[in-house]
Scaffold this motif. Structure first.
Motif, short mmCIF file in Angstrom:
data_model
loop_
_atom_site.label_atom_id
_atom_site.label_comp_id
_atom_site.label_asym_id
_atom_site.label_seq_id
_atom_site.Cartn_x
_atom_site.Cartn_y
_atom_site.Cartn_z
N ILE A 171 17.54 48.26 -4.05
CA ILE A 171 16.18 48.37 -3.54
C ILE A 171 15.98 47.24 -2.53
CG2 ILE A 171 15.26 47.03 -5.49
CD1 ILE A 171 12.66 48.64 -5.17
N GLY A 172 15.46 47.60 -1.35
CA GLY A 172 15.32 46.58 -0.33
C GLY A 172 14.51 47.04 0.86
N SER A 173 14.51 46.21 1.90
CA SER A 173 13.76 46.51 3.12
C SER A 173 14.52 45.97 4.33
CB SER A 173 12.35 45.89 3.08
OG SER A 173 11.56 46.50 2.08
N LYS A 174 14.40 46.70 5.44
CA LYS A 174 14.95 46.28 6.72
C LYS A 174 13.80 46.12 7.71
CE LYS A 174 19.39 48.64 6.11
NZ LYS A 174 20.28 49.73 6.59
N PRO A 196 15.98 51.50 17.50
CA PRO A 196 15.63 50.49 16.48
C PRO A 196 16.72 49.42 16.38
CG PRO A 196 15.43 52.75 15.62
CD PRO A 196 16.18 52.83 16.91
N LEU A 197 16.29 48.16 16.49
CA LEU A 197 17.20 47.02 16.38
C LEU A 197 16.90 46.30 15.07
CD1 LEU A 197 16.76 45.68 20.04
CD2 LEU A 197 18.54 47.22 19.18
N CYS A 198 17.86 46.32 14.17
CA CYS A 198 17.65 45.71 12.85
C CYS A 198 17.83 44.20 12.95
CB CYS A 198 18.63 46.29 11.84
SG CYS A 198 18.29 45.79 10.13
N ILE A 199 16.80 43.45 12.60
CA ILE A 199 16.86 41.99 12.70
C ILE A 199 16.95 41.32 11.33
CG2 ILE A 199 15.66 41.93 14.90
CD1 ILE A 199 13.09 41.28 13.49
N LEU A 200 16.68 42.09 10.25
CA LEU A 200 16.71 41.49 8.92
C LEU A 200 16.89 42.58 7.87
CD1 LEU A 200 16.30 38.93 7.12
CD2 LEU A 200 13.86 39.48 7.10
N ASP A 201 17.73 42.29 6.87
CA ASP A 201 17.93 43.21 5.75
C ASP A 201 17.98 42.37 4.48
OD1 ASP A 201 18.49 45.24 4.01
OD2 ASP A 201 20.54 45.60 4.72
#
Length: 243
Positions: A171-174, A196-201
């Protein structure tokens, strides 16, 4: 003087009205997207049986076609937008079984097999900053800041006594920064292309193995992962319908 001032106000009002982007004259929209994604993830685990030994595992996933649906609505001020999307929703159950059959006695014995359940849910919220709001143009750039929360669970229950039930839950968030460009085809339809550019996971992963040999506190292991700029590359193109 009053007449000239009235004419000036009229001309100014007309110029402002004309300069407003008519493409933004809507409050709600429904979008149908296709999301293309490449994702590479690695993880390391320590062996409980062999001290000083660790295992690395890597998973690379490329998904070309992934339809999603989203709903967009305008903010009360500044003509920016909120957007929510159901990014993923799936539930799958698989049963496998191999049997050994003795012809002379017609007796069967299960030699391998399992019941597996996989559940996946993901949803995105994004706040979209719109640029060039006062220019009447068909191409309109914007920038989104969003969070994609996800839940993934898999469980396997073997059908033989020599193996043990195992489960894995994440379970998490990006957090995404998303450059966008809209092209307004008609007064009711528009295209939305964004990257979309993922900067944090950040996520919490819990692995459970019901092995009676292990102590209870070792049968379940939880790990928190925090990763900046993970290897996630995405592109999304959608058709928007103004409501």
């Amino acid at each position: 003087m009053v007449k000239q001032f009235t004419i000036l106000l009229f001309l100014l009002f007309s110029a402002i009205s004309w300069s407003q982007n008519s493409s933004l004259a809507y409050s709600k929209a429904l979008k149908i997207y296709n999301l293309t994604t490449f994702d590479a993830a690695t993880s390391t685990s320590q062996s409980s049986d062999l001290p000083g030994i660790s295992f690395n595992s890597s998973v690379k996933t490329f998904q070309l076609l992934h339809p999603t649906i989203a709903f967009q609505w305008k903010t009360k001020k500044k003509e920016n937008f909120h957007e929510i999307e159901l990014s993923s929703f799936s539930f799958r159950r698989t049963n496998t079984m191999d049997e050994k059959i003795t012809d002379s006695t017609n007796l069967s014995q299960i030699i391998s097999g399992s019941a597996e359940i996989i559940c996946s849910i993901a949803a995105r919220y994004e706040y979209i900053f719109t640029f060039f709001k006062t220019k009447d143009r068909k191409f309109l750039p914007s920038l989104g800041l969003g969070i994609n929360s996800y839940f993934l669970q898999s469980s396997t229950r073997p059908k033989t006594a020599d193996l043990f039930p195992v489960s894995d839950r994440i379970i998490g968030s990006k957090v995404f920064l998303t450059p966008r460009i809209n092209y307004f085809i008609t007064p009711k339809l528009f295209l939305d292309f964004n990257i979309p550019l993922c900067i944090l996971d950040i996520n919490l992963q819990t692995k459970n193995k019901q092995d009676p040999i292990l102590p209870i506190n070792q049968q379940s292991v939880s790990t928190i992962r925090f990763q900046q700029f993970p290897t996630v590359f995405s592109a999304r193109i959608g058709l928007g319908i103004k409501l």
